[in-house]
Design an enzyme around this catalytic site. Sequence first.
Site, PDB file in Angstrom:
ATOM      1  N   HIS A 150      -6.553  -1.873   4.099  1.00 51.06           N
ATOM      2  CA  HIS A 150      -4.913  -1.691   4.716  1.00 51.06           C
ATOM      3  C   HIS A 150      -4.904  -0.436   5.116  1.00 51.06           C
ATOM      4  O   HIS A 150      -4.522   0.055   6.254  1.00 51.06           O
ATOM      5  CB  HIS A 150      -4.065  -2.355   3.886  1.00 51.06           C
ATOM      6  CG  HIS A 150      -2.764  -2.316   4.583  1.00 51.06           C
ATOM      7  ND1 HIS A 150      -1.879  -3.151   4.683  1.00 51.06           N
ATOM      8  CD2 HIS A 150      -1.852  -1.095   4.737  1.00 51.06           C
ATOM      9  CE1 HIS A 150      -0.651  -2.844   5.336  1.00 51.06           C
ATOM     10  NE2 HIS A 150      -0.914  -1.415   5.242  1.00 51.06           N
ATOM     11  N   GLU A 151      -5.151   0.458   4.029  1.00 49.62           N
ATOM     12  CA  GLU A 151      -4.961   2.005   4.078  1.00 49.62           C
ATOM     13  C   GLU A 151      -5.819   2.698   5.204  1.00 49.62           C
ATOM     14  O   GLU A 151      -5.633   3.533   5.861  1.00 49.62           O
ATOM     15  CB  GLU A 151      -4.771   2.874   2.961  1.00 49.62           C
ATOM     16  CG  GLU A 151      -3.646   2.181   1.930  1.00 49.62           C
ATOM     17  CD  GLU A 151      -2.360   1.973   2.249  1.00 49.62           C
ATOM     18  OE1 GLU A 151      -2.143   2.941   3.301  1.00 49.62           O
ATOM     19  OE2 GLU A 151      -1.724   1.168   1.850  1.00 49.62           O
ATOM     20  N   CYS A 173       3.821  -3.856   4.650  1.00 52.16           N
ATOM     21  CA  CYS A 173       3.502  -2.724   5.221  1.00 52.16           C
ATOM     22  C   CYS A 173       4.875  -1.942   5.309  1.00 52.16           C
ATOM     23  O   CYS A 173       5.774  -2.442   5.987  1.00 52.16           O
ATOM     24  CB  CYS A 173       2.754  -2.469   6.619  1.00 52.16           C
ATOM     25  SG  CYS A 173       2.458  -0.689   7.055  1.00 52.16           S
ATOM     26  N   LEU A 174       5.111  -0.738   4.505  1.00 52.45           N
ATOM     27  CA  LEU A 174       6.304   0.052   4.612  1.00 52.45           C
ATOM     28  C   LEU A 174       6.680   0.561   6.100  1.00 52.45           C
ATOM     29  O   LEU A 174       7.665   0.778   6.284  1.00 52.45           O
ATOM     30  CB  LEU A 174       6.092   1.381   3.625  1.00 52.45           C
ATOM     31  CG  LEU A 174       5.919   0.870   2.282  1.00 52.45           C
ATOM     32  CD1 LEU A 174       5.495   2.392   1.490  1.00 52.45           C
ATOM     33  CD2 LEU A 174       7.045   0.162   1.807  1.00 52.45           C
ATOM     34  N   GLY A 227       0.590   1.223  -1.793  1.00 50.82           N
ATOM     35  CA  GLY A 227      -0.403   2.263  -1.004  1.00 50.82           C
ATOM     36  C   GLY A 227       0.400   2.805   0.081  1.00 50.82           C
ATOM     37  O   GLY A 227       1.411   2.218   0.464  1.00 50.82           O
ATOM     38  N   GLN A 244       1.533   7.432   7.847  1.00 49.49           N
ATOM     39  CA  GLN A 244       3.238   6.738   7.571  1.00 49.49           C
ATOM     40  C   GLN A 244       4.199   7.973   7.078  1.00 49.49           C
ATOM     41  O   GLN A 244       5.369   7.516   7.234  1.00 49.49           O
ATOM     42  CB  GLN A 244       2.918   5.732   6.397  1.00 49.49           C
ATOM     43  CG  GLN A 244       2.087   4.400   6.706  1.00 49.49           C
ATOM     44  CD  GLN A 244       2.065   3.521   5.595  1.00 49.49           C
ATOM     45  OE1 GLN A 244       1.218   3.549   4.724  1.00 49.49           O
ATOM     46  NE2 GLN A 244       2.917   2.464   5.618  1.00 49.49           N
ATOM     47  N   HIS A 266      -4.909   2.187   8.604  1.00 47.06           N
ATOM     48  CA  HIS A 266      -3.866   3.153   9.142  1.00 47.06           C
ATOM     49  C   HIS A 266      -4.428   4.535   9.489  1.00 47.06           C
ATOM     50  O   HIS A 266      -3.684   5.069  10.456  1.00 47.06           O
ATOM     51  CB  HIS A 266      -2.970   3.522   7.847  1.00 47.06           C
ATOM     52  CG  HIS A 266      -1.787   2.849   7.604  1.00 47.06           C
ATOM     53  ND1 HIS A 266      -1.000   2.464   8.681  1.00 47.06           N
ATOM     54  CD2 HIS A 266      -1.396   1.776   6.593  1.00 47.06           C
ATOM     55  CE1 HIS A 266       0.033   1.463   8.124  1.00 47.06           C
ATOM     56  NE2 HIS A 266      -0.161   1.222   6.923  1.00 47.06           N
TER      57      HIS A 266
HETATM   58 ZN   LIG Z   1       0.863  -0.206   5.568  1.00 47.82          ZN
END
Ligand SMILES: [Zn+2]
Length: 173
Positions: free
Chosen positions: A143-144, A101-102, A48, A53, A147
């Site tokens: 999670h998203e 997480c990226l 995701g 991000q 963000h």
């Molecule tokens: Zn993330």
Amino acid sequence: MAIIRQIAQLGRPVLRKVAEPVADPTAPEIATLVADMLATCEDANGVGIAAPQVHESLALFIICPRPNVRYPEAQTIEPIVMMNPEIVWKSDEMESGWEGCLSVPGIRGIVPRHLALRVRFTGLDGVRQEAELSGFIARIFQHEYDHIRGMLYIDRADPRELATEKEYLNLLS
Ligand SMILES: [Zn+2]
């Protein structure tokens, strides 16, 4: 052609801002951003990705799990683009599970999340829709969703249970 964008890393202020609503979900620049985010997520082996991000402070994210080196056990679904999402209902039942997480490379942590959700969002076609999510998909959503409100999973994880990605993959095998 989609462009692989640079991923904002922990410490970048954009990751801590509350994102702006998407004013026109059907705008061509949104379609371009979504295509780039998908390519970026795929390239980085994510499941995701949220617009902050890629340095765009917009309430937009994509849920796009498929098995990869970072998530060998992920299920595959058609990517779901969600704009201006809201949570309509969430289960009382919580489940703890590993997340990464990226924007926080090399680290994994255990995060409690609601097991099931009903959510409302706008897709690329501009249509407002509702969906029920559960399990891993509900986890990715939460999670998203964090963000776009300036939160990261490490805010919710017990710091004593953090692991490097290498140790996390050792635990899986
Ligand atoms: Zn993330």
